[in-house]
Design an enzyme around this catalytic site. Sequence first.
Site, PDB file in Angstrom:
ATOM      1  N   TYR A 102     -50.393 -50.265  25.083  1.00 14.60           N
ATOM      2  CA  TYR A 102     -49.589 -49.357  26.245  1.00 14.60           C
ATOM      3  C   TYR A 102     -48.329 -48.904  25.551  1.00 14.60           C
ATOM      4  O   TYR A 102     -48.024 -47.450  25.624  1.00 14.60           O
ATOM      5  CB  TYR A 102     -49.171 -50.283  27.434  1.00 14.60           C
ATOM      6  CG  TYR A 102     -48.333 -49.629  28.285  1.00 14.60           C
ATOM      7  CD1 TYR A 102     -48.755 -48.620  29.292  1.00 14.60           C
ATOM      8  CD2 TYR A 102     -46.835 -49.814  28.456  1.00 14.60           C
ATOM      9  CE1 TYR A 102     -47.998 -48.000  30.065  1.00 14.60           C
ATOM     10  CE2 TYR A 102     -45.958 -49.152  29.519  1.00 14.60           C
ATOM     11  CZ  TYR A 102     -46.754 -48.128  30.209  1.00 14.60           C
ATOM     12  OH  TYR A 102     -45.901 -47.451  30.947  1.00 14.60           O
TER      13      TYR A 102
ATOM     14  N   SER B 117     -41.944 -44.470  28.499  1.00 13.65           N
ATOM     15  CA  SER B 117     -41.566 -45.775  28.958  1.00 13.65           C
ATOM     16  C   SER B 117     -40.509 -46.329  27.815  1.00 13.65           C
ATOM     17  O   SER B 117     -40.776 -45.992  26.909  1.00 13.65           O
ATOM     18  CB  SER B 117     -42.834 -46.511  29.257  1.00 13.65           C
ATOM     19  OG  SER B 117     -42.436 -47.897  29.323  1.00 13.65           O
TER      20      SER B 117
HETATM   21  P1  NDP Z   1     -48.575 -45.604  39.957  1.00  9.53           P
HETATM   22  O1  NDP Z   1     -49.615 -46.611  39.586  1.00  9.53           O
HETATM   23  O2  NDP Z   1     -47.751 -45.889  41.253  1.00  9.53           O
HETATM   24  O3  NDP Z   1     -48.932 -44.235  39.651  1.00  9.53           O
HETATM   25  C1  NDP Z   1     -49.679 -43.769  38.561  1.00  9.53           C
HETATM   26  C2  NDP Z   1     -50.206 -42.407  38.839  1.00  9.53           C
HETATM   27  O4  NDP Z   1     -51.254 -41.939  37.871  1.00  9.53           O
HETATM   28  C3  NDP Z   1     -51.143 -42.436  40.122  1.00  9.53           C
HETATM   29  O5  NDP Z   1     -50.820 -41.454  41.039  1.00  9.53           O
HETATM   30  C4  NDP Z   1     -52.730 -42.654  39.528  1.00  9.53           C
HETATM   31  O6  NDP Z   1     -53.296 -41.756  40.695  1.00  9.53           O
HETATM   32  C5  NDP Z   1     -52.442 -41.702  38.343  1.00  9.53           C
HETATM   33  N1  NDP Z   1     -53.524 -41.670  37.508  1.00  9.53           N
HETATM   34  C6  NDP Z   1     -54.219 -42.788  37.031  1.00  9.53           C
HETATM   35  N2  NDP Z   1     -55.148 -42.509  36.044  1.00  9.53           N
HETATM   36  C7  NDP Z   1     -55.361 -41.289  36.295  1.00  9.53           C
HETATM   37  C8  NDP Z   1     -56.280 -40.550  35.817  1.00  9.53           C
HETATM   38  N3  NDP Z   1     -57.425 -40.881  34.974  1.00  9.53           N
HETATM   39  N4  NDP Z   1     -56.392 -39.038  36.224  1.00  9.53           N
HETATM   40  C9  NDP Z   1     -55.339 -38.604  37.093  1.00  9.53           C
HETATM   41  N5  NDP Z   1     -54.292 -39.563  37.516  1.00  9.53           N
HETATM   42  C10 NDP Z   1     -54.299 -40.594  37.135  1.00  9.53           C
HETATM   43  O7  NDP Z   1     -47.369 -45.908  38.798  1.00  9.53           O
HETATM   44  P2  NDP Z   1     -46.068 -45.290  38.351  1.00  9.53           P
HETATM   45  O8  NDP Z   1     -45.529 -44.185  39.261  1.00  9.53           O
HETATM   46  O9  NDP Z   1     -45.117 -46.156  37.862  1.00  9.53           O
HETATM   47  O10 NDP Z   1     -46.476 -44.515  37.014  1.00  9.53           O
HETATM   48  C11 NDP Z   1     -46.345 -43.112  36.681  1.00  9.53           C
HETATM   49  C12 NDP Z   1     -45.924 -42.881  35.062  1.00  9.53           C
HETATM   50  O11 NDP Z   1     -44.737 -43.768  34.788  1.00  9.53           O
HETATM   51  C13 NDP Z   1     -47.040 -43.570  34.023  1.00  9.53           C
HETATM   52  O12 NDP Z   1     -47.214 -42.833  32.918  1.00  9.53           O
HETATM   53  C14 NDP Z   1     -46.368 -45.115  33.653  1.00  9.53           C
HETATM   54  O13 NDP Z   1     -46.840 -45.366  32.609  1.00  9.53           O
HETATM   55  C15 NDP Z   1     -44.973 -44.629  33.847  1.00  9.53           C
HETATM   56  N6  NDP Z   1     -43.903 -45.777  33.743  1.00  9.53           N
HETATM   57  C16 NDP Z   1     -43.621 -46.470  34.981  1.00  9.53           C
HETATM   58  C17 NDP Z   1     -42.946 -47.490  34.792  1.00  9.53           C
HETATM   59  C18 NDP Z   1     -42.843 -48.262  35.898  1.00  9.53           C
HETATM   60  O14 NDP Z   1     -42.011 -49.228  35.973  1.00  9.53           O
HETATM   61  N7  NDP Z   1     -43.302 -48.083  37.186  1.00  9.53           N
HETATM   62  C19 NDP Z   1     -41.948 -47.640  33.499  1.00  9.53           C
HETATM   63  C20 NDP Z   1     -42.302 -46.757  32.675  1.00  9.53           C
HETATM   64  C21 NDP Z   1     -43.090 -45.984  32.571  1.00  9.53           C
HETATM   65  P3  NDP Z   1     -54.959 -41.993  40.860  1.00  9.53           P
HETATM   66  O15 NDP Z   1     -55.098 -43.559  40.859  1.00  9.53           O
HETATM   67  O16 NDP Z   1     -55.098 -41.474  42.285  1.00  9.53           O
HETATM   68  O17 NDP Z   1     -55.726 -41.190  39.848  1.00  9.53           O
END
Ligand code: NDP
Length: 247
Positions: free
Chosen positions: A153, A140
């Site tokens: 974070y 990020s």
């Molecule tokens: P979302 O919340 O849409 O997606 C997060 C994903 O992580 C979901 O599919 C969720 O699935 C999964 N997840 C969470 N906890 C677990 C777990 N314990 N085991 C398996 N899967 C898990 O957010 P984003 O798409 O934005 O996030 C994706 C990545 O991008 C993250 O690492 C986030 O930190 C990073 N990011 C996002 C930014 C943004 O602005 N959106 C900016 C910078 C980085 P489920 O709940 O079904 O398990």
Amino acid sequence: MIRDKVVIITGASSGIGEATAKLLASKGAKVVLGARRLDKLEAIAAEIERSGGQVAFQELDVTRQSDNDALVKLAKERFGRVDVTFLNAGLMPNSNLSALKTDEWHQMVDVNIKGVLNGVAAVLPTFTEQKSGHVIATSSVAGLKAYPGGAVYGGTKWFLRDFMEVLRMESAMEGTNIRTATIYPAAINTELLGTISDQGLAGQMQGLYDKFGISPDRIADVVSFAIDTPDDTTINEFTVGPANQPW
Ligand code: NDP
């Protein structure tokens, strides 16, 4: 080349992971999806299959090593090998340290750091043996710049920078041809803000995202570009965000 590559994606049930799964499948990759919400994975897989893509999925909690191992096993059973792992699962329950939301601190360490370690541990023996592989991780901009409310974070995302660089160096030294790419996104419209329990901070972040946020398809494009780069080349880092977002 993307066609026929077998690509594991964690956090594939929404946001960046979902967008990437759909894009790569549309380009002929065989995608193997993991996340906790099976119903979401099922719906995404059905959509991919309807469009002629190849997909497998399985419930995955990245905090459990055995789940990560099982996803690699699924990829090999269904598609015969693993070429890429996109370690993308994460959460961002930001809050000021003084609020002492220690459960959320530990959850971020467990998912954003240990989840990546588990994912790498699951696939590294395969990549080492076949002398090829690609590890892509979602950090990020919070892993590059400090900001109030994001101490833990940001720390988990900062960790990835060091970890991925050392993985790249060691793989080069050991001659295993493992490529790496770390992606540093800014505001991307996904479900991520739903993980913030501090109502004040959640509102502020929502305002920021309403103003600047762009589609997760933009990150999917970057992942696709990284995978498509010739095997002799690593593009180690991508910082990607809205053109009009100043911070
Ligand atoms: P979302 O919340 O849409 O997606 C997060 C994903 O992580 C979901 O599919 C969720 O699935 C999964 N997840 C969470 N906890 C677990 C777990 N314990 N085991 C398996 N899967 C898990 O957010 P984003 O798409 O934005 O996030 C994706 C990545 O991008 C993250 O690492 C986030 O930190 C990073 N990011 C996002 C930014 C943004 O602005 N959106 C900016 C910078 C980085 P489920 O709940 O079904 O398990």
